[in-house]
Design an enzyme around this catalytic site. Sequence first.
Site, PDB file in Angstrom:
ATOM      1  N   CYS A  40       0.623  -1.167   0.013  1.00  0.00           N
ATOM      2  CA  CYS A  40       0.348  -0.181   0.200  1.00  0.00           C
ATOM      3  C   CYS A  40       1.005   1.765  -0.015  1.00  0.00           C
ATOM      4  O   CYS A  40       1.791   1.481   0.731  1.00  0.00           O
ATOM      5  CB  CYS A  40      -1.242  -0.073   0.739  1.00  0.00           C
ATOM      6  SG  CYS A  40      -1.920   1.524   1.343  1.00  0.00           S
ATOM      7  N   CYS A  67      -8.938  -0.628   2.955  1.00  0.00           N
ATOM      8  CA  CYS A  67      -8.021   0.431   2.376  1.00  0.00           C
ATOM      9  C   CYS A  67      -8.656   0.731   0.785  1.00  0.00           C
ATOM     10  O   CYS A  67      -8.197  -0.269   0.255  1.00  0.00           O
ATOM     11  CB  CYS A  67      -6.526   0.224   2.692  1.00  0.00           C
ATOM     12  SG  CYS A  67      -5.560   1.394   1.629  1.00  0.00           S
ATOM     13  N   CYS A  70      -4.856   0.466  -2.202  1.00  0.00           N
ATOM     14  CA  CYS A  70      -5.049  -0.280  -1.507  1.00  0.00           C
ATOM     15  C   CYS A  70      -5.500  -1.426  -2.849  1.00  0.00           C
ATOM     16  O   CYS A  70      -4.941  -2.783  -3.064  1.00  0.00           O
ATOM     17  CB  CYS A  70      -3.127  -0.771  -1.091  1.00  0.00           C
ATOM     18  SG  CYS A  70      -3.924  -1.900   0.515  1.00  0.00           S
ATOM     19  N   CYS A 317       6.385 -30.349  -4.653  1.00  0.00           N
ATOM     20  CA  CYS A 317       7.964 -30.102  -4.948  1.00  0.00           C
ATOM     21  C   CYS A 317       8.094 -29.087  -3.336  1.00  0.00           C
ATOM     22  O   CYS A 317       9.787 -28.980  -3.022  1.00  0.00           O
ATOM     23  CB  CYS A 317       9.152 -28.967  -5.592  1.00  0.00           C
ATOM     24  SG  CYS A 317       8.488 -27.899  -6.467  1.00  0.00           S
TER      25      CYS A 317
END
Length: 353
Positions: A40, A67, A70, A317
């Site tokens: 952000c 927010c 963001c 993996c």
Amino acid sequence: MMTGDRKQEFYDALLERNTEYEGFFFVGVKSTGVFCRPTCPARKPKFENCEFYYTAEEALLASFRPCKRCSPLSHPNQVSELVQTLVQAVEENPEKKWREKDFRELAVDESTARRQFKKRFGMTFVQYARARRMGLAMKEIRSGKPMIDAQLTTGYESSSGFRDAFLRIMGEAPSSVQEDHILKASWLDTRVGPMVAIADETQLFLLEFVDRRGLEKEIEVLRSKTRSAIIPGKTSPIELIERELDLYFKGELFKFNTPVRLLGTPFQMMVWDKLKKIPAGETRSYTDIACEIGKPTAVRAVARANGANQLALVIPCHRVILSDGSTGGYAGGSIRKKWLLDLESKSNYQVNE
């Protein structure tokens, strides 16, 4: 319970706006009542004003609101409106050859479109549109229609121009491509970063994080091994793995059922088979795997086979760690590996048998 060290790690990542932590945590700011993603751009709060959460849902349940700067409830790699508009335009008229006036009619800046598509898909918009047209050409060719029909349908007046474009995008001459030589590639958004999936109509060949080291080489090796053309698109295996990934990241599924095609040496196949048998929430060392396949001195070869896996998460993996208990390396990033292991080790996540 989140440890103090982990909170400090997340706070440091917040101060640095470290993109490697996108999707791994969210921060609730007690002084403002909002929660944000790690990158952000807003002014950074003091440590004592921060509460850290692994999921957006946890932050919401703690009464923090998202927010507006963001947008923590959207994917960090969410498709922009411009990209959505152009993709839709291509689907409405995929045979179209795009020119400057076409961008003006949509009130789109051509250079901006080029940059955003390059960032999103690894190709410019014109390349994307051309690849889509070539996909239609493949449909024409596979249906048995004359080559000239495929050429004209996709807007190429010159047969040599059609062939050159086909070779550049598909990797094979039109006359030599058979139906089983076509693979489709699709971008999949996940909470810990975008992935690319490549499959034919029945099996998944590749699933990797887009930022994986050496991804381009992997795709070229796949193209070479299968002698296939790779074009944008979706198939049933891609749609299935997309649904399964959504469940996986929600902690509701850890055994993937998407049919896969493994392309490796007998030794690699033996290692990958052992990896698939590591239960979620558990780990093995490279030495453990070497012993399990009856080759205790082949630890380095096991590590190489582990790194050659082209089906991230499906062939787990990331569940292979070092003998001293440290997480070790991971082509998708050590931070992501640590996050995946944390996700799978939580007590409320169970393996779906």
